[in-house]
Scaffold this motif. Structure first.
Motif, PDB file in Angstrom:
ATOM      1  N   ARG A 167       0.831  -1.262  -0.129  1.00 38.38           N
ATOM      2  CA  ARG A 167      -0.066   0.029  -0.020  1.00 38.38           C
ATOM      3  C   ARG A 167       0.755   1.305  -0.085  1.00 38.38           C
ATOM      4  N   ALA A 171      -1.087   5.640  -3.618  1.00 32.52           N
ATOM      5  CA  ALA A 171      -2.060   6.933  -3.740  1.00 32.52           C
ATOM      6  C   ALA A 171      -1.776   7.404  -5.187  1.00 32.52           C
ATOM      7  N   LYS A 192      -0.176   6.204   1.284  1.00 32.10           N
ATOM      8  CA  LYS A 192      -0.484   4.805   0.776  1.00 32.10           C
ATOM      9  C   LYS A 192      -2.022   4.559   0.484  1.00 32.10           C
ATOM     10  N   ASP A 193      -2.422   3.415  -0.085  1.00 25.93           N
ATOM     11  CA  ASP A 193      -3.512   3.062  -0.732  1.00 25.93           C
ATOM     12  C   ASP A 193      -3.933   1.749  -0.749  1.00 25.93           C
ATOM     13  N   PRO A 194      -5.075   1.293  -0.033  1.00 27.34           N
ATOM     14  CA  PRO A 194      -5.895   2.020   0.905  1.00 27.34           C
ATOM     15  C   PRO A 194      -5.375   2.173   2.252  1.00 27.34           C
ATOM     16  N   TYR A 195      -5.984   3.016   3.109  1.00 22.53           N
ATOM     17  CA  TYR A 195      -5.994   3.174   4.551  1.00 22.53           C
ATOM     18  C   TYR A 195      -6.735   2.171   5.163  1.00 22.53           C
ATOM     19  N   ARG A 308      -9.425   5.564 -10.404  1.00 23.59           N
ATOM     20  CA  ARG A 308      -8.055   6.176 -10.512  1.00 23.59           C
ATOM     21  C   ARG A 308      -8.143   7.178 -11.590  1.00 23.59           C
ATOM     22  N   SER A 325      -6.833   8.735  -1.759  1.00 22.45           N
ATOM     23  CA  SER A 325      -6.700   7.417  -1.345  1.00 22.45           C
ATOM     24  C   SER A 325      -8.068   6.881  -1.010  1.00 22.45           C
ATOM     25  N   ASP A 326      -8.197   5.524  -0.916  1.00 24.27           N
ATOM     26  CA  ASP A 326      -9.364   5.031  -0.268  1.00 24.27           C
ATOM     27  C   ASP A 326      -9.058   4.714   1.063  1.00 24.27           C
TER      28      ASP A 326
END
Length: 362
Positions: A167, A171, A192-195, A308, A325-326
């Protein structure tokens, strides 16, 4: 004659720092020596098994005899000796060496870095990485993060469970276009992605303010998920522009990047208009809060889901560094699965068993 003790406090402070430095070096050296011993024991067992044709039955006997002959020595349970054997098999050409007090190594020489880092982290961390992370380059990453951020074994387990290494730096951002190098790369790795907010139990339908309240209530866990270097500045941080009031959901300052980080929480899908509002917030923070030595403010928009391509278009002509980010929340379990969960008594019994075994393997 009276002795002048004007600078005594400075002397005492210098001596205390030197003592702590020696203690840290002694701890590192002791850990490295133990790791080397375990690696060497694994090597000796495997080589003798090959020479003599012995099977796994020799391990219980070794454990019993070592305990009888050296009762003061801990860490030689049958299970731990098997782990020493596996430790050598995992790193047959990577003899752990005593780590030098230098900065973290770049991950371009896997073998050399493993030699340094395997000996730097505790045995329990090494066991967890062997058992849960198959790819050596990913292990190296977790070792570096453990040393840099001081992760406990429980924290390391949580990061592995949540695939932290996959992750990091994932992002959607416009950092490469907006920020100079190397600031852009450092900032990109920051996000990061996702949290994963699995420490929250929020059920649908919920409001963005409920999410914000939950994150602040569990601020320590939230900061751990954000990563090292974040300092919390405020929630619903007030900004006044042209006699109008605006409120930032969450405001942080990153000590490593030397900049403010604005976080906006959104329920549902990402929408392009979120980027414009975040651009506005970053501009105001830069004007009203940013010190002349600070780097430009970074914005992070957290949504439940995002497209995205849509996010990339939304950020393309924005002039402030922004990431999208998600985030993922804990989902309530169906009743049919809740009945399959262990009872409190079963969990406590398992914990007592693990604590007893952990004491033997330290």
């Amino acid at each position: 004659m009276t002795t002048d003790l004007t600078h005594y406090a400075d002397l005492l402070g210098d001596i205390k720092i030197r003592i702590r430095q020696a203690q840290i070096k002694a701890t590192l050296s002791a850990n490295a020596e133990m790791i080397l011993m375990y690696w060497d024991i694994g090597r000796m067992i495997l080589e003798r098994q090959k020479q003599e044709g012995w099977g796994a039955a020799v391990i219980p006997r070794l454990s019993r005899d070592i305990r009888n002959d050296l009762p003061e020595e801990k860490g030689f349970s049958e299970r731990n000796i098997k782990r020493m054997l596996r430790f050598y098999r995992e790193y047959p050409d990577t003899l752990p060496i005593v780590p030098q007090p230098v900065a973290l190594l770049a991950p371009n020489d896997l073998s050399t870095n493993l030699q340094q880092l395997v000996a730097k982290i505790p045995w329990g961390h090494n066991i967890m990485l062997m058992e849960k992370v198959k790819e050596l380059s990913a292990r190296l990453w977790y070792m570096q993060q453990t040393i840099e951020q001081g992760w406990s074994r429980d924290t390391l387990a949580q990061m592995i469970k949540n695939c932290f290494h996959k992750r990091q730096g994932a992002a959607v951002t416009n950092f490469q276009q907006i920020l100079p190098s190397p600031q852009s790369n450092l900032a990109r790795q920051l996000l990061k992605d996702p949290y994963i907010f699995d420490f929250l139990t929020i059920e649908e339908p919920f409001h963005e303010r409920e999410l914000e309240t939950g994150l602040v209530r569990h601020l320590e866990r939230f900061l751990l998920e954000l990563g090292q270097g974040f300092a919390f500045v405020g929630r619903q941080y007030h900004l006044e522009v042209s006699d109008k009031d605006f409120y930032i959901d969450l405001l942080f300052y990153h000590l490593g990047l030397r900049c403010f980080v604005v976080i906006e929480l959104k329920k549902g899908d990402f929408k392009p208009e979120y980027a414009g509002k975040m651009n506005f917030y970053c501009s105001v923070v830069d004007d009203k809060l940013k010190h002349e030595t600070d780097q430009p403010t970074i914005g992070l928009i957290l949504c439940q889901t995002k497209d995205r391509i849509l996010a990339e278009y939304a950020l393309r002509d924005i002039n402030k560094p922004i990431g999208v980010s998600d985030y993922e929340l804990t989902r309530a379990l169906p009743e049919r699965l809740q009945s399959a969960l262990p009872t409190i008594e079963e969990i406590e019994a398992e914990l007592r068993s693990e604590v007893g075994e952990g004491n033997d393997e330290s």
